[in-house]
Design an enzyme around this catalytic site. Structure first.
Site, PDB file in Angstrom:
ATOM      1  CB  CYS A 112      18.128  11.836   3.277  1.00 18.51           C
ATOM      2  SG  CYS A 112      17.720  10.493   4.403  1.00 18.51           S
ATOM      3  CG  HIS A 250      19.560  10.330  -0.363  1.00 16.30           C
ATOM      4  ND1 HIS A 250      20.545   9.968   0.533  1.00 16.30           N
ATOM      5  CD2 HIS A 250      18.378   9.881   0.156  1.00 16.30           C
ATOM      6  CE1 HIS A 250      19.984   9.350   1.556  1.00 16.30           C
ATOM      7  NE2 HIS A 250      18.679   9.275   1.347  1.00 16.30           N
ATOM      8  CG  ASN A 280      19.081   6.342   3.340  1.00 18.20           C
ATOM      9  OD1 ASN A 280      19.890   7.240   3.558  1.00 18.20           O
ATOM     10  ND2 ASN A 280      17.793   6.560   3.155  1.00 18.20           N
TER      11      ASN A 280
HETATM   12  N1  COA Z   1      11.914  -8.284   4.902  1.00 19.26           N
HETATM   13  C1  COA Z   1      10.909  -9.066   4.503  1.00 19.26           C
HETATM   14  N2  COA Z   1       9.661  -8.613   4.308  1.00 19.26           N
HETATM   15  C2  COA Z   1       9.456  -7.311   4.542  1.00 19.26           C
HETATM   16  C3  COA Z   1      10.466  -6.445   4.983  1.00 19.26           C
HETATM   17  C4  COA Z   1      11.736  -6.986   5.170  1.00 19.26           C
HETATM   18  N3  COA Z   1      12.786  -6.247   5.576  1.00 19.26           N
HETATM   19  N4  COA Z   1       9.952  -5.202   5.116  1.00 19.26           N
HETATM   20  C5  COA Z   1       8.661  -5.268   4.778  1.00 19.26           C
HETATM   21  N5  COA Z   1       8.355  -6.549   4.431  1.00 19.26           N
HETATM   22  C6  COA Z   1       7.060  -7.077   3.990  1.00 19.26           C
HETATM   23  C7  COA Z   1       5.901  -6.222   4.437  1.00 19.26           C
HETATM   24  O1  COA Z   1       5.487  -6.590   5.731  1.00 19.26           O
HETATM   25  C8  COA Z   1       4.860  -6.575   3.383  1.00 19.26           C
HETATM   26  O2  COA Z   1       4.292  -7.799   3.727  1.00 19.26           O
HETATM   27  P1  COA Z   1       2.708  -8.055   3.506  1.00 19.26           P
HETATM   28  O3  COA Z   1       2.495  -7.891   2.025  1.00 19.26           O
HETATM   29  O4  COA Z   1       2.514  -9.450   4.002  1.00 19.26           O
HETATM   30  O5  COA Z   1       2.022  -7.006   4.309  1.00 19.26           O
HETATM   31  C9  COA Z   1       5.673  -6.788   2.117  1.00 19.26           C
HETATM   32  O6  COA Z   1       7.030  -7.022   2.566  1.00 19.26           O
HETATM   33  C10 COA Z   1       5.658  -5.612   1.166  1.00 19.26           C
HETATM   34  O7  COA Z   1       5.903  -4.423   1.913  1.00 19.26           O
HETATM   35  P2  COA Z   1       5.884  -3.015   1.227  1.00 19.26           P
HETATM   36  O8  COA Z   1       6.040  -1.968   2.275  1.00 19.26           O
HETATM   37  O9  COA Z   1       4.711  -2.928   0.307  1.00 19.26           O
HETATM   38  O10 COA Z   1       7.215  -3.093   0.330  1.00 19.26           O
HETATM   39  P3  COA Z   1       7.710  -2.077  -0.733  1.00 19.26           P
HETATM   40  O11 COA Z   1       7.821  -2.741  -2.039  1.00 19.26           O
HETATM   41  O12 COA Z   1       6.952  -0.769  -0.649  1.00 19.26           O
HETATM   42  O13 COA Z   1       9.187  -1.785  -0.218  1.00 19.26           O
HETATM   43  C11 COA Z   1      10.495  -0.141   0.950  1.00 19.26           C
HETATM   44  C12 COA Z   1       9.396  -1.206   1.060  1.00 19.26           C
HETATM   45  C13 COA Z   1      10.699   0.467   2.336  1.00 19.26           C
HETATM   46  C14 COA Z   1      11.782  -0.824   0.497  1.00 19.26           C
HETATM   47  C15 COA Z   1      10.070   0.941  -0.071  1.00 19.26           C
HETATM   48  O14 COA Z   1       8.770   1.388   0.208  1.00 19.26           O
HETATM   49  C16 COA Z   1      10.999   2.110  -0.091  1.00 19.26           C
HETATM   50  O15 COA Z   1      12.146   1.995  -0.482  1.00 19.26           O
HETATM   51  N6  COA Z   1      10.504   3.298   0.294  1.00 19.26           N
HETATM   52  C17 COA Z   1      11.358   4.484   0.347  1.00 19.26           C
HETATM   53  C18 COA Z   1      12.143   4.474   1.616  1.00 19.26           C
HETATM   54  C19 COA Z   1      13.257   5.465   1.624  1.00 19.26           C
HETATM   55  O16 COA Z   1      13.985   5.569   0.677  1.00 19.26           O
HETATM   56  N7  COA Z   1      13.384   6.165   2.738  1.00 19.26           N
HETATM   57  C20 COA Z   1      14.422   7.111   2.952  1.00 19.26           C
HETATM   58  C21 COA Z   1      14.154   8.350   2.211  1.00 19.26           C
HETATM   59  S1  COA Z   1      15.392   9.497   2.468  1.00 19.26           S
END
Ligand code: COA
Length: 325
Positions: A112, A250, A280
């Site tokens: 990215c 980004h 993204n």
């Molecule tokens: N829809 C519904 N539920 C979802 C889901 C979706 N698309 N994706 C994950 N969940 C659930 C998980 O299973 C988890 O359930 P549980 O509590 O029963 O285990 C719950 O939601 C919370 O998941 P978690 O991973 O803790 O969520 P989060 O608040 O960390 O958000 C992201 C997840 C991916 C949105 C976040 O971590 C993020 O943005 N990370 C950076 C990613 C990024 O930018 N990557 C590219 C970099 S260049």
């Protein structure tokens, strides 16, 4: 004085719009979850265009806006982690389609942060090798490496391309830039290539096929990295944040951007965001957003803009540009 300026911008995204509700028909997710956790409402997903097709359309707009011809381009640097093929580079396919017969063309891979790296490489090559006009491109079809059964990743990404024409000029339009890599945690965001497989291997271990990510680890990295990168590039340029008109980050997650605005104690409106419409798009996100910023806010000569990227690798970097057209 001899300098380098952005002479024109362009972008293109596929016409096929997939909103959060539609995604809920494919994986167990909801509009509410995606919107509150990421800020994304919809993304463009290609059904008949590969990475080069998106790049070619973005480049045509950038070349037109720069008021030059394809034959004036002598360098093409294309950032992607989703190339059409392993050989040739996607930049070669773009060169042929555009008729940029005087160019040297190659791809770079920095996930990215790819566009920030590509801009820095093109800038250095223009300075050292006397190139005159470079096409710097970020283009991706993330949809082909995303696991559409994994709700934790497939909701985040989209397809698209953005491009700029970077040209030698009497003015200096790239005030400062830096790129860095911290590879210690590269495992938290990976997408495999072909397996290592040949007749001399007894037990062939198959790679996984799709992108895999430790979302929380990447989130931590991203929030600290945006803030530190903006501070670092400002310090290098001996400037303050008040002298900056816009920040084009980004476009990964609105929470990462809001967190950065809070830490930097600046109005979040200073950050240009469009991730709600594209998700993204990896290396394409910054040039797509820069083109849109230029179109919507009508950038003025002298405006100062920070471009800041972070991503797999782990890679990061930032550039301060002065708008010179
Ligand atoms: N829809 C519904 N539920 C979802 C889901 C979706 N698309 N994706 C994950 N969940 C659930 C998980 O299973 C988890 O359930 P549980 O509590 O029963 O285990 C719950 O939601 C919370 O998941 P978690 O991973 O803790 O969520 P989060 O608040 O960390 O958000 C992201 C997840 C991916 C949105 C976040 O971590 C993020 O943005 N990370 C950076 C990613 C990024 O930018 N990557 C590219 C970099 S260049």
């Amino acid at each position: 004085m001899e300098g380098i300026i952005i002479k024109g911008t362009g972008s293109y995204t596929p016409k096929n719009v997939i909103n959060n509700i539609k995604l809920g028909e494919i994986v167990d997710t909801s509009d509410e979850w995606i919107l509150t956790r990421t800020g994304i409402k919809e993304r463009k997903i290609s059904i008949d265009e590969n990475t080069s097709d998106l790049a070619i359309k973005a480049c045509k707009i950038a070349i037109k806006n720069a008021k030059i011809s394809s034959l004036d381009i002598d360098l093409i640097v294309l950032a992607t982690c989703t190339p059409d093929m392993l050989i040739p580079s996607t930049a070669c396919i773009v060169q042929k389609a555009l008729g940029c017969d005087n160019a040297v063309s190659f791809d770079i891979s920095a996930a990215c942060t790819g566009f920030i790296y590509a801009l820095d490489i093109a800038k250095s090559l223009i300075k050292s090798n006397n190139y005159k006009n470079a096409l710097v491109i970020g283009a991706e079809t993330l949809s082909k490496i995303v696991n559409w059964e994994d709700r934790t990743t497939c909701v985040l990404f989209g397809d698209g391309a953005g491009a700029v024409v970077l040209s030698k000029s009497e003015e200096e339009g790239i005030i400062e830039s830096f790129c860095k890599t911290d590879a210690k945690k590269y495992e938290c965001l990976v997408a495999p290539s072909n397996d290592l497989n040949n007749p001399f291997i007894k037990n062939h271990i198959k790679n996984e096929k799709y992108l895999k990510m430790d979302g929380q680890e990447v989130f931590k990295f991203a929030t600290t990295t945006i803030v530190n990168s903006i501070k670092e590039v400002l310090e290098k340029a001996n400037m303050t944040i008040d002298e900056i008109d816009y920040i084009v980050p980004h476009q990964a997650n609105i929470r990462i951007i809001e967190h950065s605005a809070k830490k930097l104690k600046i109005d979040k409106e200073k950050f240009y965001t469009n991730l709600e419409n594209y998700g993204n798009t990896s290396a394409a996100s910054i040039p797509i957003a820069l083109h849109e910023l230029n179109e919507k806010k009508n950038l003025k000569k002298g405006d100062k803009i920070i471009l800041v990227g972070f991503g797999g690798g782990l890679t990061f970097g930032a550039t301060i540009i002065k708008w010179c057209v």
